[in-house]
Design an enzyme around this catalytic site. Sequence first.
Site, PDB file in Angstrom:
ATOM      1  N   CYS A  56      59.982  23.990 -93.210  1.00 51.42           N
ATOM      2  CA  CYS A  56      59.210  24.225 -94.432  1.00 51.42           C
ATOM      3  C   CYS A  56      59.511  23.147 -95.476  1.00 51.42           C
ATOM      4  CB  CYS A  56      59.492  25.632 -94.953  1.00 51.42           C
ATOM      5  SG  CYS A  56      58.242  26.269 -96.079  1.00 51.42           S
ATOM      6  N   HIS A  85      58.876  29.390 -90.250  1.00 48.67           N
ATOM      7  CA  HIS A  85      60.304  29.663 -90.341  1.00 48.67           C
ATOM      8  C   HIS A  85      60.840  30.326 -89.082  1.00 48.67           C
ATOM      9  CE1 HIS A  85      60.969  28.867 -94.700  1.00 48.67           C
ATOM     10  NE2 HIS A  85      59.683  29.123 -94.791  1.00 48.67           N
ATOM     11  N   GLU A 122      63.853  30.552 -88.257  1.00 45.40           N
ATOM     12  CA  GLU A 122      65.127  31.231 -88.555  1.00 45.40           C
ATOM     13  C   GLU A 122      64.882  32.660 -89.039  1.00 45.40           C
ATOM     14  OE1 GLU A 122      63.595  29.247 -90.488  1.00 45.40           O
ATOM     15  OE2 GLU A 122      63.951  29.662 -92.622  1.00 45.40           O
TER      16      GLU A 122
END
Lengths: 236, 128
Positions: free
Chosen positions: A86, A203, A205
């Site tokens: 990002c 994302h 994660e």
Amino acid sequence: MKCAVLQFPGSNCDQDCLHVVKNVLGQSAGYVWHKQTSLGDADAVIVPGGFSYGDYLRSGAIAKCSPIMSAVKEFADRGGLVLGICNGFQILTEAGLLPGALVRNRDLKFVCEHVLLQTVSRGTPFTCAIPEGQWMRVPVAHGDGCYYIDPAGLADIESHGQILWRYVNSSGVADEASNPNGSIANIAGVCNKRGNVAGLMPHPERASECILGESSGLAVFQSMVQHCHAPILLNP
Amino acid sequence: MARFRSGIDPIPIRFVEKSELLWKYPTIQLCFHPARSGSGQATYHGMKARIIITPKKAVFDPQGKTVQNTLEHFGHTGIEAVHVGKFLEVELTDREDLEAVEVRLHDACRRFLTNPVIEDYTLEIIHS
């Protein structure tokens, strides 16, 4: 794998990244403040998401000038793994480590939703552990995530296999409806020519643990670990 | 402050004193004559650099398109395009050689103040 997670003023996804690498994958990970000039003995660097410097001037424009970025560039030149997520993707394009640029979303709205990602190129340290044919369902959260590259650049990255992920629908078609931000060719993430630096707007994660509802994003980090143990031959 | 023919004053815009209203380049209208600004700015006696940054034509400009749509909604016609950009004013403390200053500022524009992949810019040095 020893992973350095960078922190800039305004970064807010650093803890999530470190958690996945350290607690979910059991690897070594630590924070590196943007004013430091060394990455230590890191094998990989993650440039996390957030709003570094408040997105002032342009997203990632000021972060690219932080002292740590000289070390990141040298690390990348030596073949070290660098993953930008990002805002991290924005920083890496601003720093010239990745092609193209990220601009305001097509619909001018901040998008916060789950997207489906098709892995286009599996021969990189960021995609080698993603099972073939498996799409990743990953959240996006950005206002300036529209990937732009000029036509010659697009042809270049397509021919060199630098497009890593595209936004697709549930049928695997990269159509306009599945594109959350207007990115050219539904591009969600790219890598450099050598294959050791990558960036993506979604994302992974935030999609690396079943308890959060999605775990397909973990494969990105697993790929990096796999590469550290059994390196993929990078492009020259 | 300017008023459009419709009598509506939608956005504060300062006219360029030597140019007609340029619908295509609203940001250029920020190059106003200091004596007519009426903005209450403090008097500055050094050199200033005025930098206008606009998106490249090839880059889709959703902000510009939205502004254009809104202007047309208010009844303004004859608008070919609107481009939304940025304006930077850099006040310089030293009276250096103009050529050297311009070289440094162009370098700053290319390396930092703009992203050449997606933006164009113009640079003007003003002497007070």
